[in-house]
Scaffold this motif. Structure first.
Motif, PDB file in Angstrom:
ATOM      1  N   ASP A   1       0.899  -1.233  -0.005  1.00  0.00           N
ATOM      2  CA  ASP A   1      -0.041   0.178   0.214  1.00  0.00           C
ATOM      3  C   ASP A   1       0.940   1.448   0.067  1.00  0.00           C
ATOM      4  OD1 ASP A   1      -2.293  -1.689   0.100  1.00  0.00           O
ATOM      5  OD2 ASP A   1      -2.652  -1.206   2.248  1.00  0.00           O
ATOM      6  N   VAL A   2       0.531   2.631  -0.772  1.00  0.00           N
ATOM      7  CA  VAL A   2       1.079   3.644  -0.590  1.00  0.00           C
ATOM      8  C   VAL A   2      -0.015   4.670  -0.518  1.00  0.00           C
ATOM      9  CG1 VAL A   2       2.358   5.444  -2.217  1.00  0.00           C
ATOM     10  CG2 VAL A   2       2.624   2.702  -2.609  1.00  0.00           C
ATOM     11  N   GLU A   3       0.107   5.396   0.995  1.00  0.00           N
ATOM     12  CA  GLU A   3      -0.693   6.290   1.303  1.00  0.00           C
ATOM     13  C   GLU A   3      -0.525   7.510   0.346  1.00  0.00           C
ATOM     14  OE1 GLU A   3      -0.509   6.837   5.448  1.00  0.00           O
ATOM     15  OE2 GLU A   3      -1.688   5.059   5.916  1.00  0.00           O
ATOM     16  N   VAL A   4      -1.689   8.145   0.021  1.00  0.00           N
ATOM     17  CA  VAL A   4      -1.491   9.315  -0.575  1.00  0.00           C
ATOM     18  C   VAL A   4      -2.164  10.383  -0.174  1.00  0.00           C
ATOM     19  CG1 VAL A   4      -1.954  10.209  -3.031  1.00  0.00           C
ATOM     20  CG2 VAL A   4      -1.051   8.007  -2.752  1.00  0.00           C
ATOM     21  N   GLU A   5      -1.772  11.587   0.174  1.00  0.00           N
ATOM     22  CA  GLU A   5      -2.693  12.831   0.313  1.00  0.00           C
ATOM     23  C   GLU A   5      -3.312  13.506  -0.766  1.00  0.00           C
ATOM     24  OE1 GLU A   5      -0.612  15.279   3.207  1.00  0.00           O
ATOM     25  OE2 GLU A   5      -0.400  13.560   4.680  1.00  0.00           O
ATOM     26  N   ASP A   6      -4.643  13.553  -0.635  1.00  0.00           N
ATOM     27  CA  ASP A   6      -5.275  14.606  -1.829  1.00  0.00           C
ATOM     28  C   ASP A   6      -6.076  15.671  -1.160  1.00  0.00           C
ATOM     29  OD1 ASP A   6      -6.324  15.598  -3.921  1.00  0.00           O
ATOM     30  OD2 ASP A   6      -7.625  14.124  -4.206  1.00  0.00           O
ATOM     31  N   GLY A   7      -5.375  16.863  -0.887  1.00  0.00           N
ATOM     32  CA  GLY A   7      -5.906  17.872  -0.008  1.00  0.00           C
ATOM     33  C   GLY A   7      -6.399  17.434   1.491  1.00  0.00           C
ATOM     34  N   ALA A   8      -7.348  17.349   1.769  1.00  0.00           N
ATOM     35  CA  ALA A   8      -7.828  16.875   3.035  1.00  0.00           C
ATOM     36  C   ALA A   8      -8.028  15.510   3.153  1.00  0.00           C
ATOM     37  CB  ALA A   8      -8.928  17.600   3.659  1.00  0.00           C
ATOM     38  N   ASP A   9      -7.926  14.799   1.887  1.00  0.00           N
ATOM     39  CA  ASP A   9      -8.260  13.388   1.863  1.00  0.00           C
ATOM     40  C   ASP A   9      -7.027  12.491   1.994  1.00  0.00           C
ATOM     41  OD1 ASP A   9     -10.992  13.858   1.581  1.00  0.00           O
ATOM     42  OD2 ASP A   9     -10.978  14.145  -0.502  1.00  0.00           O
TER      43      ASP A   9
ATOM     44  N   GLY B   1      -6.041  13.176  -7.957  1.00  0.00           N
ATOM     45  CA  GLY B   1      -4.941  13.728  -7.302  1.00  0.00           C
ATOM     46  C   GLY B   1      -4.033  13.952  -8.630  1.00  0.00           C
ATOM     47  N   ALA B   2      -2.759  13.702  -8.324  1.00  0.00           N
ATOM     48  CA  ALA B   2      -1.678  13.921  -9.280  1.00  0.00           C
ATOM     49  C   ALA B   2      -1.936  12.830 -10.658  1.00  0.00           C
ATOM     50  CB  ALA B   2      -0.512  13.665  -8.899  1.00  0.00           C
TER      51      ALA B   2
END
Length: 262
Positions: free
Chosen positions: A170-178, A201-202
């Motif tokens: 698993d790779v955790e990703v931040e997308d703004g507040a999510d 996201g990106a």
């Protein structure tokens, strides 16, 4: 990514595509990939890393006219026939499945649940890989990563885990507040071999197909040549100092790929 040209289940060995306007395409890739003070791709035999075939740019003959205009990574599996059967059972499809009369030297071209094309081949014998490929650590003209961006990344994760034999990290990703999770797919020795990402996201706006990532000597110059030769820049990521570190592009006939600064 795990080392290129290494005999290993889940390892990405190479990639190819059959294109119309073949001469134009050869000119495009010859120009775009051969940038920098010491170009990583040689113009005289473009698709090689130190003389070892890495990507193949073929003409679109009648035999290959049914294949999609996508760069198709060649992924090593333990049993080609089993992987083909799992693909069908899971809702994918088979475009080609070829083998010798004795059942050896099999290979297949498959489509996943989202229509992304990929090839599977048996694990390549170690003695069949030239020593120059095994010994070099420089990213000289090779596939440095492959990545799939889809709306339902968890479904694709499970599909490839069964078809290829990859395990998952698993790779955790931040997308703004999510916060959400993307996936790195690992080969049989636990090394990252590919990425499966959510289309957010990106990665928002990227097509749902396997994007091969090729390293170049001067990414900014390569992007200039992409446009000069009739291609399109889809998305580019600037570096911390100057220039770019990554770009998704489309070649003149519509095939997608990514370029990375070596």
């Amino acid at each position: 990514m795990s080392e290129p040209s290494v005999p290993r289940v889940g390892g990405v060995l190479s990639a190819d595509i059959a294109v119309p306007e073949h001469e134009r395409e050869v000119r495009f890739y010859s120009s775009v990939l051969s940038t920098g003070e010491h170009p990583l791709w040689r113009k005289e035999d473009l698709m090689n890393n130190l003389g070892v075939p890495i990507i193949g740019l073929g003409a679109r003959s009648e035999e290959y006219a049914h294949l999609p205009l996508q760069w198709m990574p060649h992924i090593q599996v333990s049993d080609v026939t089993y992987s083909v059967q799992r693909t069908i059972a899971l809702g994918g499809s088979v475009l080609m499945h070829t083998k010798d009369d004795d059942g050896t030297n099999q290979w297949a071209v498959l489509l996943d649940l989202d229509g992304a094309a990929f090839g599977i081949i048996p694990v390549v014998p170690a003695e069949a890989i030239p020593p120059a490929s095994r010994e070099t650590e420089a990213p000289a003209g090779r596939i440095c990563w492959i990545e799939l961006t889809v709306s339902n990344a968890s479904a694709s994760r499970d599909f490839y885990r069964q078809v290829v034999g990859w395990s998952v990290q698993d790779v955790e990703v931040e997308d703004g507040a999510d916060l959400y999770v993307d996936y790195d797919m690992l080969d049989e020795e636990g090394r990252p071999a590919a990425g499966i990402r959510h289309a957010r996201g990106a990665n928002l706006g990227l097509p749902p197909l396997w994007m091969i990532h090729l390293s170049v000597g001067d990414l900014s110059e390569s992007l200039r040549r992409v446009q000069e030769e009739g291609g399109t820049i889809i998305k580019a990521t600037p570096g911390n100092v100057r220039g770019y570190t990554y770009a998704a592009v489309q070649d003149p006939v519509g095939a997608y790929l990514a370029l990375m600064q070596a």
